[in-house]
Design an enzyme around this catalytic site. Sequence first.
Site, short mmCIF file in Angstrom:
data_model
loop_
_atom_site.label_atom_id
_atom_site.label_comp_id
_atom_site.label_asym_id
_atom_site.label_seq_id
_atom_site.Cartn_x
_atom_site.Cartn_y
_atom_site.Cartn_z
N CYS A 74 16.48 8.25 -41.44
CA CYS A 74 15.09 8.39 -41.01
C CYS A 74 14.92 9.79 -40.42
O CYS A 74 15.63 10.15 -39.48
CB CYS A 74 14.76 7.33 -39.97
N CYS A 190 10.90 12.83 -45.34
CA CYS A 190 10.79 11.45 -44.89
C CYS A 190 11.49 10.60 -45.93
O CYS A 190 11.25 10.77 -47.14
CB CYS A 190 9.33 11.03 -44.74
#
EC number: 5.1.1.3
Length: 281
Positions: A74, A190
């Site tokens: 992440c 992302c």
Amino acid sequence: MDNRGIGYIDSGLGGLTVVREALKQLPNESVYFVGDEARMPYGPRPTVEIQKFTLQMADFLVKKHNIKALVVACNTATAQALPQLRAYLEIPVIGVISAGALAGINATRNLHVNVIGTQSTVESKAYYDQLIALNSDLVIEQKALPEFVQLVESDMAGTPKGKQIVYQAIHNWMEEKNDGKKSDTLVLGCTHFPILKKEIQAAVDKNVAVVDPASEEILQTAEIMRKNNAFHDSKNINHHEKDVFYTTGNIGRFSKFTREWLNKSNLTIKELHIDQKGLKE
């Protein structure tokens, strides 16, 4: 040798893009994944919340599965909580942003790199700092696209509406010139965004390199395993019977996506509950 598994954490489904790469590069290593879908998106949240949630996921995997390394799958958690994780844990912690920056540097030919990510990742300037540290001559532009996370989590990847949203969000921006040249590299900052890679590639010039940091992050993980002599015992090849995938969100939707994305029907998928002390089964 070390036959313990590797942990992976993300705010939602995006971290599975890193897991899929791990299954290719580290096929003998057990996988323990947590996707915190109940509290996603992390992007707009305060730093203190991101750190708290990230540490809760890590704490659960360490206590439940005694993992030998943690892969932060992440970008937002990497940008906001990596130092805290490394201070808290006694195992290697691998972030995704340094991997993404290195992959971007290796891909660009004209030293003009664009980065897309969540609001938090972009505002942290983590990618900018990492890229400039690698090459101070770079032209770097960033754009926050939180709507892309929602597209993935709403199962709109591959739909006509999803394609339209992606095109409108990045096509004109990628066509803009800075110092007389357009960017030739787009870093997907992302881990949700590689799920939209086909749509993203279709929205930019065919010569633009669309960079998924997952491969480089797992390469870095493998190198740490090698240095620590921590690979799974090759005499006892791991066929992933012990792998577990956890979600704090809708287990039905999570199960469907995970099985399809990883192309594995026989997976152990469990729901996690959130309380004041953290995460529990």
